[in-house]
Design a protein around this motif. Sequence first.
Motif, mmCIF file in Angstrom:
data_model
loop_
_atom_site.group_PDB
_atom_site.id
_atom_site.type_symbol
_atom_site.label_atom_id
_atom_site.label_comp_id
_atom_site.label_asym_id
_atom_site.label_seq_id
_atom_site.Cartn_x
_atom_site.Cartn_y
_atom_site.Cartn_z
ATOM 1 N N ARG A 67 1.033 -1.660 -0.232
ATOM 2 C CA ARG A 67 0.293 0.163 0.613
ATOM 3 C C ARG A 67 0.549 1.435 -0.224
ATOM 4 O O ARG A 67 1.896 0.876 0.127
ATOM 5 C CB ARG A 67 -1.241 0.000 1.465
ATOM 6 N N GLN A 68 0.406 2.509 -0.494
ATOM 7 C CA GLN A 68 0.784 3.513 -0.514
ATOM 8 C C GLN A 68 0.557 4.332 0.595
ATOM 9 O O GLN A 68 -0.698 4.372 1.193
ATOM 10 C CB GLN A 68 0.443 4.385 -1.665
ATOM 11 N N ALA A 69 1.779 5.337 1.611
ATOM 12 C CA ALA A 69 0.994 5.995 2.439
ATOM 13 C C ALA A 69 1.629 7.245 3.111
ATOM 14 O O ALA A 69 2.607 6.825 2.144
ATOM 15 C CB ALA A 69 0.913 5.007 3.942
ATOM 16 N N THR A 70 1.814 7.875 3.411
ATOM 17 C CA THR A 70 2.410 9.916 3.519
ATOM 18 C C THR A 70 2.764 9.322 5.016
ATOM 19 O O THR A 70 2.254 9.658 5.427
ATOM 20 C CB THR A 70 1.168 10.749 2.967
ATOM 21 N N VAL A 71 4.116 9.587 5.153
ATOM 22 C CA VAL A 71 5.258 10.026 6.088
ATOM 23 C C VAL A 71 5.172 11.012 6.499
ATOM 24 O O VAL A 71 5.274 11.838 5.620
ATOM 25 C CB VAL A 71 5.659 8.191 6.657
ATOM 26 N N ARG A 72 5.274 11.294 7.171
ATOM 27 C CA ARG A 72 6.031 13.089 7.779
ATOM 28 C C ARG A 72 6.581 12.932 9.087
ATOM 29 O O ARG A 72 6.452 11.805 9.871
ATOM 30 C CB ARG A 72 3.937 13.627 8.924
ATOM 31 N N TYR A 73 7.716 13.468 8.682
ATOM 32 C CA TYR A 73 8.562 13.437 9.566
ATOM 33 C C TYR A 73 9.150 14.644 10.018
ATOM 34 O O TYR A 73 9.736 15.470 9.271
ATOM 35 C CB TYR A 73 9.558 12.267 9.286
ATOM 36 N N ARG A 74 10.040 15.205 11.322
ATOM 37 C CA ARG A 74 11.018 16.239 11.672
ATOM 38 C C ARG A 74 11.783 15.496 12.083
ATOM 39 O O ARG A 74 12.598 14.650 12.300
ATOM 40 C CB ARG A 74 9.893 17.006 12.816
ATOM 41 N N SER A 75 13.019 16.672 11.740
ATOM 42 C CA SER A 75 13.836 16.836 12.874
ATOM 43 C C SER A 75 14.126 17.492 13.755
ATOM 44 O O SER A 75 14.419 18.652 13.744
ATOM 45 C CB SER A 75 14.711 17.588 11.468
ATOM 46 N N PHE A 101 9.506 10.609 13.469
ATOM 47 C CA PHE A 101 8.056 10.508 12.940
ATOM 48 C C PHE A 101 7.253 12.106 13.317
ATOM 49 O O PHE A 101 6.949 11.983 14.923
ATOM 50 C CB PHE A 101 7.430 9.225 13.553
ATOM 51 N N ALA A 102 6.267 12.583 12.923
ATOM 52 C CA ALA A 102 5.598 14.115 13.741
ATOM 53 C C ALA A 102 3.827 13.081 13.123
ATOM 54 O O ALA A 102 3.634 13.349 11.988
ATOM 55 C CB ALA A 102 6.056 15.350 12.178
ATOM 56 N N GLY A 103 3.550 13.897 13.893
ATOM 57 C CA GLY A 103 1.509 13.818 13.329
ATOM 58 C C GLY A 103 1.225 15.208 13.012
ATOM 59 O O GLY A 103 2.499 16.078 12.952
ATOM 60 N N LYS A 104 0.050 15.237 12.956
ATOM 61 C CA LYS A 104 -0.144 16.202 12.166
ATOM 62 C C LYS A 104 -0.379 17.813 12.889
ATOM 63 O O LYS A 104 -0.405 18.970 11.876
ATOM 64 C CB LYS A 104 -2.131 16.622 11.685
ATOM 65 N N LYS A 105 -0.347 17.522 14.351
ATOM 66 C CA LYS A 105 0.101 19.223 14.798
ATOM 67 C C LYS A 105 1.511 19.633 14.497
ATOM 68 O O LYS A 105 1.419 20.841 14.823
ATOM 69 C CB LYS A 105 -0.447 18.761 15.670
ATOM 70 N N HIS A 106 2.911 19.065 13.729
ATOM 71 C CA HIS A 106 4.222 19.290 13.949
ATOM 72 C C HIS A 106 3.338 20.138 12.576
ATOM 73 O O HIS A 106 3.619 19.744 11.552
ATOM 74 C CB HIS A 106 4.456 18.308 14.116
ATOM 75 N N LYS A 107 4.026 21.812 12.407
ATOM 76 C CA LYS A 107 3.495 22.396 11.333
ATOM 77 C C LYS A 107 4.521 22.001 10.386
ATOM 78 O O LYS A 107 4.589 22.576 8.925
ATOM 79 C CB LYS A 107 3.463 24.350 11.954
ATOM 80 N N ARG A 108 6.152 22.387 10.606
ATOM 81 C CA ARG A 108 7.037 22.510 9.956
ATOM 82 C C ARG A 108 8.287 20.878 10.191
ATOM 83 O O ARG A 108 8.554 20.387 9.796
ATOM 84 C CB ARG A 108 8.399 22.484 10.433
ATOM 85 N N ALA A 109 7.039 19.942 9.827
ATOM 86 C CA ALA A 109 7.615 18.221 8.943
ATOM 87 C C ALA A 109 7.241 18.118 7.317
ATOM 88 O O ALA A 109 7.253 19.100 6.922
ATOM 89 C CB ALA A 109 6.209 17.195 9.714
ATOM 90 N N THR A 110 8.325 17.757 7.748
ATOM 91 C CA THR A 110 8.876 16.926 6.076
ATOM 92 C C THR A 110 7.320 15.650 5.829
ATOM 93 O O THR A 110 7.738 15.202 6.343
ATOM 94 C CB THR A 110 9.411 17.055 5.424
ATOM 95 N N GLU A 111 6.930 16.102 4.426
ATOM 96 C CA GLU A 111 5.848 14.324 3.850
ATOM 97 C C GLU A 111 6.544 14.390 3.316
ATOM 98 O O GLU A 111 8.000 14.520 2.062
ATOM 99 C CB GLU A 111 4.560 15.079 3.765
#
Length: 187
Positions: free
Chosen positions: A120-128, A135-145
């Motif tokens: 399956r395809q998925a979109t992951v969000r991460y931050r440094s 991994f970053a949740g939806k509430k993190h504004k400066r996350a990379t997808e």
Amino acid sequence: MAGTRLTIDQAELDRQNAFMAEQAARDPSGLMPRLGEYLQGSTQKRFKTQTAPDGTPWAPLQKRYARRKRYNKDKVLTLRGYLRSYIHYQVTGGDTVEVGSNQKYAAVHQFGGEIDMPERQATVRYRSVAGKVLFAGKKHKRATERSVTIPVHFVKIPARPFLGLSTDDERRILEILLSWVKDGENT
């Protein structure tokens, strides 16, 4: 000679045979709901003791799942309590009662098994953060997808039997049955 002797005369034998014939002719439909209620409660208690009917503890959660589990972190087969709350009994005949769950996933937890997870395809969000990638949740504004492909994999679920009769259940069923025979339809 030491010992015990039991003598049954014909009158006592006739009385016992009449009692047994009377019990055999009784309608057991009043007994079945009592047994069903007891077995439903006994099965639901297994979720507190975390044991199978034979007394063996359920297989523990996998460490990876236990870390990300949000609710009831210390309980196996309990995220929000749906499986336990959907255990019911049903009188299916005059002399039959069934205890179980109508949840789709109940069987795989009772017997164990493998679940095939398709690609399956998925979109992951991460931050440094401090040089670490998290991994970053939806509430993190400066996350990379990033769009990723999750390959085919299997999830192995160990058997964690919750349905069945324990030795305590068998003892209690016998007590309920004897009470029903002794007291008649009034109980």
